[in-house]
Design a protein around this motif. Structure first.
Motif, PDB file in Angstrom:
ATOM      1  N   MET A   1       0.557  -0.959   0.057  1.00  0.00           N
ATOM      2  CA  MET A   1      -0.054   0.023  -0.403  1.00  0.00           C
ATOM      3  C   MET A   1       0.962   1.049   0.015  1.00  0.00           C
ATOM      4  N   ALA A   2       0.239   2.252  -1.114  1.00  0.00           N
ATOM      5  CA  ALA A   2       0.738   3.517  -0.756  1.00  0.00           C
ATOM      6  C   ALA A   2       0.812   4.411   0.280  1.00  0.00           C
ATOM      7  N   LYS A   3       2.404   4.842   0.659  1.00  0.00           N
ATOM      8  CA  LYS A   3       2.288   5.782   2.126  1.00  0.00           C
ATOM      9  C   LYS A   3       0.979   7.263   1.213  1.00  0.00           C
ATOM     10  N   ARG A   4       0.449   7.617   2.190  1.00  0.00           N
ATOM     11  CA  ARG A   4      -0.137   8.559   2.106  1.00  0.00           C
ATOM     12  C   ARG A   4       0.920  10.018   3.049  1.00  0.00           C
ATOM     13  N   TRP A   5       0.354  11.137   2.115  1.00  0.00           N
ATOM     14  CA  TRP A   5       1.315  12.533   2.355  1.00  0.00           C
ATOM     15  C   TRP A   5       0.783  12.831   3.991  1.00  0.00           C
ATOM     16  N   LEU A   6       1.467  13.340   4.682  1.00  0.00           N
ATOM     17  CA  LEU A   6       1.122  14.563   6.291  1.00  0.00           C
ATOM     18  C   LEU A   6       1.970  15.252   6.188  1.00  0.00           C
ATOM     19  N   LEU A   7       0.650  16.495   6.194  1.00  0.00           N
ATOM     20  CA  LEU A   7       1.584  18.173   6.322  1.00  0.00           C
ATOM     21  C   LEU A   7       1.940  18.045   7.796  1.00  0.00           C
ATOM     22  N   VAL A   8       3.493  18.284   8.399  1.00  0.00           N
ATOM     23  CA  VAL A   8       3.386  18.560   9.358  1.00  0.00           C
ATOM     24  C   VAL A   8       4.127  19.955   9.849  1.00  0.00           C
ATOM     25  N   VAL A   9       3.581  20.655  10.935  1.00  0.00           N
ATOM     26  CA  VAL A   9       3.850  21.745  11.236  1.00  0.00           C
ATOM     27  C   VAL A   9       3.575  22.574  12.381  1.00  0.00           C
ATOM     28  N   ASP A  10       4.680  23.047  12.851  1.00  0.00           N
ATOM     29  CA  ASP A  10       4.779  23.452  14.086  1.00  0.00           C
ATOM     30  C   ASP A  10       4.417  24.737  15.094  1.00  0.00           C
ATOM     31  N   ALA A  11       3.609  25.551  13.874  1.00  0.00           N
ATOM     32  CA  ALA A  11       2.403  26.322  14.288  1.00  0.00           C
ATOM     33  C   ALA A  11       1.367  26.599  13.441  1.00  0.00           C
ATOM     34  N   TYR A  12       0.088  26.689  13.770  1.00  0.00           N
ATOM     35  CA  TYR A  12      -1.090  26.711  12.587  1.00  0.00           C
ATOM     36  C   TYR A  12      -1.557  28.910  12.880  1.00  0.00           C
ATOM     37  N   GLU A  13      -0.796  29.941  12.389  1.00  0.00           N
ATOM     38  CA  GLU A  13      -0.841  31.309  12.295  1.00  0.00           C
ATOM     39  C   GLU A  13       0.462  31.844  11.393  1.00  0.00           C
ATOM     40  N   GLY A  14       0.079  32.857  11.248  1.00  0.00           N
ATOM     41  CA  GLY A  14       1.200  33.602  10.663  1.00  0.00           C
ATOM     42  C   GLY A  14       1.640  33.224   8.916  1.00  0.00           C
ATOM     43  N   VAL A  15       2.691  33.329   9.109  1.00  0.00           N
ATOM     44  CA  VAL A  15       3.002  32.593   7.906  1.00  0.00           C
ATOM     45  C   VAL A  15       2.810  31.165   7.524  1.00  0.00           C
ATOM     46  N   ASN A  16       2.770  30.356   8.461  1.00  0.00           N
ATOM     47  CA  ASN A  16       2.527  29.314   8.030  1.00  0.00           C
ATOM     48  C   ASN A  16       1.422  28.902   7.828  1.00  0.00           C
ATOM     49  N   LYS A  17       0.712  29.334   8.694  1.00  0.00           N
ATOM     50  CA  LYS A  17      -0.980  29.526   8.136  1.00  0.00           C
ATOM     51  C   LYS A  17      -1.411  29.815   6.630  1.00  0.00           C
ATOM     52  N   ASN A  18      -0.245  30.460   6.201  1.00  0.00           N
ATOM     53  CA  ASN A  18      -0.536  30.677   5.281  1.00  0.00           C
ATOM     54  C   ASN A  18      -0.179  29.700   4.134  1.00  0.00           C
ATOM     55  N   ALA A  19       0.841  29.061   4.532  1.00  0.00           N
ATOM     56  CA  ALA A  19       2.054  28.439   3.709  1.00  0.00           C
ATOM     57  C   ALA A  19       1.051  27.046   3.958  1.00  0.00           C
ATOM     58  N   VAL A  20       0.372  26.586   5.037  1.00  0.00           N
ATOM     59  CA  VAL A  20      -0.659  25.059   4.797  1.00  0.00           C
ATOM     60  C   VAL A  20      -1.671  25.117   3.972  1.00  0.00           C
ATOM     61  N   ASP A  21      -2.501  26.507   4.424  1.00  0.00           N
ATOM     62  CA  ASP A  21      -3.747  26.796   3.196  1.00  0.00           C
ATOM     63  C   ASP A  21      -3.294  26.616   1.766  1.00  0.00           C
ATOM     64  N   MET A  22      -1.588  27.022   1.684  1.00  0.00           N
ATOM     65  CA  MET A  22      -1.482  27.132   0.403  1.00  0.00           C
ATOM     66  C   MET A  22      -1.310  25.384  -0.277  1.00  0.00           C
ATOM     67  N   LEU A  23      -0.601  24.841   0.031  1.00  0.00           N
ATOM     68  CA  LEU A  23       0.100  23.485   0.402  1.00  0.00           C
ATOM     69  C   LEU A  23      -1.402  22.588   0.137  1.00  0.00           C
ATOM     70  N   SER A  24      -2.394  22.854   0.934  1.00  0.00           N
ATOM     71  CA  SER A  24      -3.565  22.049   0.963  1.00  0.00           C
ATOM     72  C   SER A  24      -4.349  22.424  -0.032  1.00  0.00           C
ATOM     73  N   GLY A  25      -4.230  23.889  -0.026  1.00  0.00           N
ATOM     74  CA  GLY A  25      -5.380  23.913  -1.628  1.00  0.00           C
ATOM     75  C   GLY A  25      -4.865  23.203  -2.948  1.00  0.00           C
ATOM     76  N   TYR A  26      -3.284  23.221  -3.024  1.00  0.00           N
ATOM     77  CA  TYR A  26      -2.769  22.966  -4.071  1.00  0.00           C
ATOM     78  C   TYR A  26      -2.644  21.420  -4.020  1.00  0.00           C
ATOM     79  N   LEU A  27      -2.133  20.706  -2.954  1.00  0.00           N
ATOM     80  CA  LEU A  27      -2.179  19.301  -3.296  1.00  0.00           C
ATOM     81  C   LEU A  27      -3.176  18.296  -2.767  1.00  0.00           C
ATOM     82  N   SER A  28      -4.812  19.290  -3.157  1.00  0.00           N
ATOM     83  CA  SER A  28      -5.743  18.191  -3.061  1.00  0.00           C
ATOM     84  C   SER A  28      -5.842  18.155  -4.236  1.00  0.00           C
TER      85      SER A  28
END
Length: 107
Positions: A1-28
């Motif tokens: 079975m192929a491994k699934r991707w997991l997004l791992v962050v240190d915080a969900y605020e500021g620039v990290n929030k923007n990065a998570v939102d952009m990556l999640s949107g693109y990768l979806s």
């Protein structure tokens, strides 16, 4: 079975929030599941072994990124708004894939 991707962050605020939102949107559009997001300090060993990891954050606050820097996988530039990217096999297991995106500051 192929491994699934997991997004791992240190915080969900500021620039990290923007990065998570952009990556999640693109990768979806590339994967057939909702990309799970976990905090680095809450990630279990089992999750690390069973997943491909996308680690986003700063070495001062992200345990995985800080370990990877100590292993010499990347060097983060010291200038303002500097960043480094690593793409390769997951160092701990040598079985999965890792993408690391690490910034030098909070900008």
């Amino acid at each position: 079975m192929a491994k699934r991707w997991l997004l791992v962050v240190d915080a969900y605020e500021g620039v990290n929030k923007n990065a998570v939102d952009m990556l999640s949107g693109y990768l979806s559009g590339l994967v057939s599941y909702t990309l799970p997001v976990r905090y680095a300090n809450e990630l279990s060993e089992e999750e690390r072994k069973e997943s491909n990891i996308i680690a986003v954050g700063r070495i001062e606050t992200h345990s995985i990124l800080s370990a990877y820097e100590r292993q010499g996988l990347f060097t983060v530039p010291k200038q303002e708004e500097g960043y480094a990217v690593f793409v390769g096999k997951t160092p701990e297991t040598d079985e999965g894939q890792t993408i690391a995106i690490v910034g030098s500051d909070e900008k």
